[in-house]
Design an enzyme around this catalytic site. Structure first.
Site, PDB file in Angstrom:
ATOM      1  CB  THR A   1      -5.283   1.088  -8.037  1.00  0.00           C
ATOM      2  OG1 THR A   1      -4.107   0.408  -8.513  1.00  0.00           O
ATOM      3  CG2 THR A   1      -6.351   0.043  -7.774  1.00  0.00           C
TER       4      THR A   1
ATOM      5  CG  ASN B   1      -1.517  -3.538  -9.439  1.00  0.00           C
ATOM      6  OD1 ASN B   1      -2.085  -4.632  -9.432  1.00  0.00           O
ATOM      7  ND2 ASN B   1      -0.232  -3.388  -9.202  1.00  0.00           N
TER       8      ASN B   1
ATOM      9  CG  ASP C   1       2.863   5.630  -4.866  1.00  0.00           C
ATOM     10  OD1 ASP C   1       2.500   5.158  -5.957  1.00  0.00           O
ATOM     11  OD2 ASP C   1       4.027   6.019  -4.676  1.00  0.00           O
TER      12      ASP C   1
ATOM     13  CG  ASP D   1       4.554  -9.907  -4.335  1.00  0.00           C
ATOM     14  OD1 ASP D   1       5.025  -9.127  -3.480  1.00  0.00           O
ATOM     15  OD2 ASP D   1       3.352  -9.947  -4.620  1.00  0.00           O
TER      16      ASP D   1
ATOM     17  CE  LYS E   1       2.051  -8.760  -1.496  1.00  0.00           C
ATOM     18  NZ  LYS E   1       1.837  -8.338  -2.878  1.00  0.00           N
TER      19      LYS E   1
ATOM     20  NE  ARG F   1      -1.231  -2.804  -2.070  1.00  0.00           N
ATOM     21  CZ  ARG F   1      -0.110  -3.334  -2.585  1.00  0.00           C
ATOM     22  NH1 ARG F   1       0.125  -4.625  -2.504  1.00  0.00           N
ATOM     23  NH2 ARG F   1       0.767  -2.560  -3.192  1.00  0.00           N
TER      24      ARG F   1
END
Ligand code: ITT
Length: 197
Positions: A7, A9, A76, A154, A175, A181
């Site tokens: 990733t 990210n 994803d 978020d 979270k 996720r």
């Protein structure tokens, strides 16, 4: 068991690392020559196809290198807004980078409601097999942008399983305990062999 997360990210890497470390897995970002590889996301595909495509691209990159035998994770995710027919869905990255969070808020009307959900598919490549885990987090688009934690959408997403705060106002632990996720990673981890710590 050590997992390389394909990733770009870094927020995803830290969330996955926190979630999977509790389950006995170590997670690091996949780096090729010190850099996160740019993986192409086939647009207009479902998130499962995108996750498979990311795994395939990552596998091609590690072939013939010392990382060839590594376990690879790709994921994803996207935000699906009911009143917009599931938009932005697979176009979530593009929408975040173009109209952004204020643009999404402007698309909301009192008549159509604010229901939405985050979806994630985590795919793990291990010894020639790919395992999948799905996660959904239902909630609402908030009236205002609120919170500085997390990333992406978020600050405009209020999960049903929370206490009315946006994900941007939650710690990463809070979270992940209810997020798409967190759920997708837990589901896929249950399919893998129990890790020997
Ligand atoms: P990859 O390199 O893993 O593809 P990405 O950030 O492009 O990283 P996705 O394509 O999976 O990730 O994400 C699609 C969009 O959805 C992107 O704009 C994200 O910021 C957003 N998104 C995904 N998960 C999110 C989360 O947990 N909270 C807020 N926004 C999220």
């Amino acid at each position: 068991m050590h997992i390389l997360f394909a990733t770009g990210n870094k927020h995803k890497v830290s969330e996955a690392s926190e979630i999977l470390s509790h389950l006995g897995y170590g997670v690091e970002q996949l780096l090729i020559r010190g850099k996160a590889p740019e993986l192409i996301e086939p647009q207009a595909e479902g998130i499962e196809e995108v996750a498979i495509s990311k795994i395939k691209q990552a596998r091609e990159l590690v072939m013939g290198t010392e990382l060839e035998g590594s376990i690879i994770l790709a994921e994803d995710s996207g935000l699906f807004i009911d009143s917009l027919g599931g938009f932005p869905g697979p176009y979530s990255s593009y929408v975040e980078n173009t109209i952004g969070l204020p643009g999404i808020l402007q698309l909301m009307t009192p008549e159509t409601g604010r229901r939405a959900e985050f979806r994630a598919i985590a795919a793990v490549y291990i010894d020639g097999n790919i395992f999948f885990g799905n996660g959904i987090c239902e909630g609402e688009i908030s009236e205002e942008i609120s919170g500085e934690m997390g990333f992406g959408f978020d600050p405009i997403f209020i999960p049903d399983d929370g206490d009315g705060r946006t994900c941007g106002e939650m710690s990463s632990m809070e979270k992940s305990s209810i997020s798409h996720r967190g759920r997708a990673l837990k589901a896929v981890s249950e399919l893998l062999n129990p890790p020997s710590k």
